[in-house]
Motif scaffolding. Structure first.
Motif, PDB file in Angstrom:
ATOM      1  N   GLU A  25      -4.597  15.825   1.276  1.00  0.00           N
ATOM      2  CA  GLU A  25      -3.450  15.176   1.655  1.00  0.00           C
ATOM      3  C   GLU A  25      -3.530  15.088   3.117  1.00  0.00           C
ATOM      4  OE1 GLU A  25      -0.323  15.087   0.569  1.00  0.00           O
ATOM      5  OE2 GLU A  25      -0.835  16.090  -1.552  1.00  0.00           O
ATOM      6  N   LYS A  26      -4.823  15.556   3.864  1.00  0.00           N
ATOM      7  CA  LYS A  26      -5.066  15.398   5.259  1.00  0.00           C
ATOM      8  C   LYS A  26      -5.787  13.962   5.377  1.00  0.00           C
ATOM      9  CE  LYS A  26      -6.837  18.793   7.207  1.00  0.00           C
ATOM     10  NZ  LYS A  26      -7.627  20.043   7.450  1.00  0.00           N
ATOM     11  N   ASN A  27      -6.712  13.636   4.444  1.00  0.00           N
ATOM     12  CA  ASN A  27      -7.524  12.476   4.408  1.00  0.00           C
ATOM     13  C   ASN A  27      -6.891  11.342   3.663  1.00  0.00           C
ATOM     14  OD1 ASN A  27      -9.682  13.335   6.358  1.00  0.00           O
ATOM     15  ND2 ASN A  27      -9.996  14.931   4.837  1.00  0.00           N
ATOM     16  N   SER A  28      -6.138  10.641   4.117  1.00  0.00           N
ATOM     17  CA  SER A  28      -5.422   9.614   3.217  1.00  0.00           C
ATOM     18  C   SER A  28      -5.283   8.239   3.906  1.00  0.00           C
ATOM     19  CB  SER A  28      -4.079  10.345   2.745  1.00  0.00           C
ATOM     20  OG  SER A  28      -3.043  10.569   3.556  1.00  0.00           O
ATOM     21  N   GLY A  29      -4.996   7.473   3.044  1.00  0.00           N
ATOM     22  CA  GLY A  29      -4.697   6.035   3.439  1.00  0.00           C
ATOM     23  C   GLY A  29      -3.373   5.469   2.939  1.00  0.00           C
ATOM     24  N   VAL A  30      -3.019   4.192   2.917  1.00  0.00           N
ATOM     25  CA  VAL A  30      -1.766   3.676   2.384  1.00  0.00           C
ATOM     26  C   VAL A  30      -2.035   2.350   1.701  1.00  0.00           C
ATOM     27  CG1 VAL A  30       0.535   3.085   2.804  1.00  0.00           C
ATOM     28  CG2 VAL A  30      -0.492   4.849   4.265  1.00  0.00           C
ATOM     29  N   ILE A  31      -1.850   2.429   0.471  1.00  0.00           N
ATOM     30  CA  ILE A  31      -1.825   1.143  -0.220  1.00  0.00           C
ATOM     31  C   ILE A  31      -0.448   0.618  -0.707  1.00  0.00           C
ATOM     32  CG2 ILE A  31      -2.116   2.553  -2.297  1.00  0.00           C
ATOM     33  CD1 ILE A  31      -4.208   0.511  -2.955  1.00  0.00           C
ATOM     34  N   GLU A  32      -0.291  -0.603  -0.721  1.00  0.00           N
ATOM     35  CA  GLU A  32       1.018  -1.265  -1.162  1.00  0.00           C
ATOM     36  C   GLU A  32       0.748  -2.067  -2.539  1.00  0.00           C
ATOM     37  OE1 GLU A  32       3.517  -4.631   0.746  1.00  0.00           O
ATOM     38  OE2 GLU A  32       3.462  -2.813   1.926  1.00  0.00           O
ATOM     39  N   TYR A  33       1.614  -2.386  -3.236  1.00  0.00           N
ATOM     40  CA  TYR A  33       1.638  -3.281  -4.447  1.00  0.00           C
ATOM     41  C   TYR A  33       2.890  -4.037  -4.150  1.00  0.00           C
ATOM     42  CZ  TYR A  33       2.205  -5.437  -9.015  1.00  0.00           C
ATOM     43  OH  TYR A  33       2.079  -6.359 -10.015  1.00  0.00           O
ATOM     44  N   ASN A  34       2.717  -5.437  -3.993  1.00  0.00           N
ATOM     45  CA  ASN A  34       3.942  -6.146  -3.785  1.00  0.00           C
ATOM     46  C   ASN A  34       4.211  -6.738  -5.324  1.00  0.00           C
ATOM     47  OD1 ASN A  34       5.136  -9.141  -3.589  1.00  0.00           O
ATOM     48  ND2 ASN A  34       4.896  -8.522  -1.480  1.00  0.00           N
ATOM     49  N   LYS A  35       5.519  -6.360  -5.731  1.00  0.00           N
ATOM     50  CA  LYS A  35       5.944  -6.802  -6.994  1.00  0.00           C
ATOM     51  C   LYS A  35       6.141  -8.155  -7.413  1.00  0.00           C
ATOM     52  CE  LYS A  35       8.314  -2.252  -7.576  1.00  0.00           C
ATOM     53  NZ  LYS A  35       9.389  -1.564  -7.714  1.00  0.00           N
ATOM     54  N   ASP A  36       6.573  -8.945  -6.341  1.00  0.00           N
ATOM     55  CA  ASP A  36       6.813 -10.385  -6.331  1.00  0.00           C
ATOM     56  C   ASP A  36       5.405 -11.242  -6.633  1.00  0.00           C
ATOM     57  OD1 ASP A  36       9.661  -9.863  -6.091  1.00  0.00           O
ATOM     58  OD2 ASP A  36       9.586 -10.173  -3.975  1.00  0.00           O
ATOM     59  N   ARG A  37       4.561 -10.743  -5.493  1.00  0.00           N
ATOM     60  CA  ARG A  37       3.443 -11.610  -5.590  1.00  0.00           C
ATOM     61  C   ARG A  37       2.407 -10.989  -6.581  1.00  0.00           C
ATOM     62  NH1 ARG A  37       1.864 -11.944   0.088  1.00  0.00           N
ATOM     63  NH2 ARG A  37       3.973 -10.791   0.868  1.00  0.00           N
ATOM     64  N   GLY A  38       2.463  -9.713  -6.935  1.00  0.00           N
ATOM     65  CA  GLY A  38       1.359  -9.144  -7.597  1.00  0.00           C
ATOM     66  C   GLY A  38       0.184  -8.908  -7.272  1.00  0.00           C
ATOM     67  N   MET A  39       0.276  -8.578  -5.920  1.00  0.00           N
ATOM     68  CA  MET A  39      -0.794  -8.283  -4.882  1.00  0.00           C
ATOM     69  C   MET A  39      -0.955  -7.105  -4.554  1.00  0.00           C
ATOM     70  SD  MET A  39      -0.947 -11.981  -2.766  1.00  0.00           S
ATOM     71  CE  MET A  39      -2.600 -11.289  -1.987  1.00  0.00           C
ATOM     72  N   ILE A  40      -2.207  -6.397  -4.573  1.00  0.00           N
ATOM     73  CA  ILE A  40      -2.217  -5.100  -3.716  1.00  0.00           C
ATOM     74  C   ILE A  40      -3.002  -5.317  -2.452  1.00  0.00           C
ATOM     75  CG2 ILE A  40      -3.741  -2.971  -4.177  1.00  0.00           C
ATOM     76  CD1 ILE A  40      -3.531  -3.444  -7.006  1.00  0.00           C
ATOM     77  N   SER A  41      -2.362  -4.410  -1.440  1.00  0.00           N
ATOM     78  CA  SER A  41      -3.038  -4.689  -0.032  1.00  0.00           C
ATOM     79  C   SER A  41      -2.963  -3.216   0.374  1.00  0.00           C
ATOM     80  CB  SER A  41      -2.289  -5.567   0.634  1.00  0.00           C
ATOM     81  OG  SER A  41      -1.164  -4.956   1.115  1.00  0.00           O
ATOM     82  N   GLN A  42      -3.988  -2.985   1.389  1.00  0.00           N
ATOM     83  CA  GLN A  42      -4.274  -1.717   2.189  1.00  0.00           C
ATOM     84  C   GLN A  42      -3.371  -1.799   3.511  1.00  0.00           C
ATOM     85  OE1 GLN A  42      -8.088  -1.052   3.987  1.00  0.00           O
ATOM     86  NE2 GLN A  42      -7.947   1.035   2.964  1.00  0.00           N
ATOM     87  N   GLN A  43      -2.561  -0.945   3.684  1.00  0.00           N
ATOM     88  CA  GLN A  43      -1.794  -0.895   4.759  1.00  0.00           C
ATOM     89  C   GLN A  43      -2.399   0.082   5.934  1.00  0.00           C
ATOM     90  OE1 GLN A  43       1.071  -2.698   4.981  1.00  0.00           O
ATOM     91  NE2 GLN A  43       0.007  -3.386   3.110  1.00  0.00           N
ATOM     92  N   GLU A  44      -3.193   1.203   5.450  1.00  0.00           N
ATOM     93  CA  GLU A  44      -3.825   2.076   6.446  1.00  0.00           C
ATOM     94  C   GLU A  44      -5.114   2.487   5.722  1.00  0.00           C
ATOM     95  OE1 GLU A  44      -1.643   5.339   7.910  1.00  0.00           O
ATOM     96  OE2 GLU A  44       0.226   3.965   8.435  1.00  0.00           O
ATOM     97  N   PRO A  45      -6.345   2.411   6.459  1.00  0.00           N
ATOM     98  CA  PRO A  45      -7.408   3.015   5.633  1.00  0.00           C
ATOM     99  C   PRO A  45      -7.583   4.609   5.770  1.00  0.00           C
ATOM    100  CG  PRO A  45      -8.071   2.074   7.618  1.00  0.00           C
ATOM    101  CD  PRO A  45      -6.573   1.745   7.473  1.00  0.00           C
ATOM    102  N   ILE A  46      -8.321   5.134   5.166  1.00  0.00           N
ATOM    103  CA  ILE A  46      -8.713   6.482   5.411  1.00  0.00           C
ATOM    104  C   ILE A  46      -9.684   6.598   6.432  1.00  0.00           C
ATOM    105  CG2 ILE A  46     -10.044   8.614   4.290  1.00  0.00           C
ATOM    106  CD1 ILE A  46      -9.004   7.658   1.560  1.00  0.00           C
ATOM    107  N   VAL A  47      -9.130   7.430   7.426  1.00  0.00           N
ATOM    108  CA  VAL A  47     -10.269   7.379   8.653  1.00  0.00           C
ATOM    109  C   VAL A  47     -11.030   8.688   8.326  1.00  0.00           C
ATOM    110  CG1 VAL A  47      -9.962   7.389  11.274  1.00  0.00           C
ATOM    111  CG2 VAL A  47      -8.448   6.059  10.060  1.00  0.00           C
ATOM    112  N   SER A  48     -12.188   8.651   8.096  1.00  0.00           N
ATOM    113  CA  SER A  48     -12.811   9.846   8.299  1.00  0.00           C
ATOM    114  C   SER A  48     -14.343   9.506   8.323  1.00  0.00           C
ATOM    115  CB  SER A  48     -12.535  10.797   6.648  1.00  0.00           C
ATOM    116  OG  SER A  48     -13.651  11.709   6.430  1.00  0.00           O
ATOM    117  N   GLU A  49     -15.321  10.331   8.687  1.00  0.00           N
ATOM    118  CA  GLU A  49     -16.843  10.163   8.770  1.00  0.00           C
ATOM    119  C   GLU A  49     -17.343  10.567   7.365  1.00  0.00           C
ATOM    120  OE1 GLU A  49     -18.909  13.453  11.148  1.00  0.00           O
ATOM    121  OE2 GLU A  49     -17.130  13.017  12.296  1.00  0.00           O
ATOM    122  N   PHE A  50     -16.366  11.446   6.886  1.00  0.00           N
ATOM    123  CA  PHE A  50     -17.001  12.152   5.517  1.00  0.00           C
ATOM    124  C   PHE A  50     -16.555  11.467   4.210  1.00  0.00           C
ATOM    125  CE2 PHE A  50     -16.371  15.596   8.289  1.00  0.00           C
ATOM    126  CZ  PHE A  50     -17.831  16.077   8.621  1.00  0.00           C
TER     127      PHE A  50
END
Length: 83
Positions: A25-50
């Motif tokens: 839960e603490k180390n997480s990113g955000v991913i989105e699926y656009n239903k109209d275009r059928g595209m997956i995109s990253q909204q926020e990366p996981i920010v961690s050195e590990f």
């Protein structure tokens, strides 16, 4: 190496579905699926050195694609990826 990824739905509407993803839960990113275009995109990366974000993003993207295609757009509230 064992892999564990948590995906939790943040919100869904007619256009898109957005999930938080990561090893916990603490180390997480955000991913989105656009239903109209059928595209997956990253909204926020996981920010961690590990934790390498690309590793988790690819697996989360595959799970999203599976829900969109194989599960006929049934986007569950929470899922895990374990291997």
């Amino acid at each position: 190496m064992a892999v564990f990824i948590i995906m939790t739905k943040e919100y869904e509407n007619e256009e898109k579905v957005v999930y938080k993803y990561g090893p916990d839960e603490k180390n997480s990113g955000v991913i989105e699926y656009n239903k109209d275009r059928g595209m997956i995109s990253q909204q926020e990366p996981i920010v961690s050195e590990f934790y390498p974000d690309e590793f988790f993003f690819k697996r989360a993207g595959r799970r999203l694609a599976r829900m969109a295609i194989k599960d006929n757009g049934n986007f569950v509230e929470r899922t895990t990826i374990e291997s």
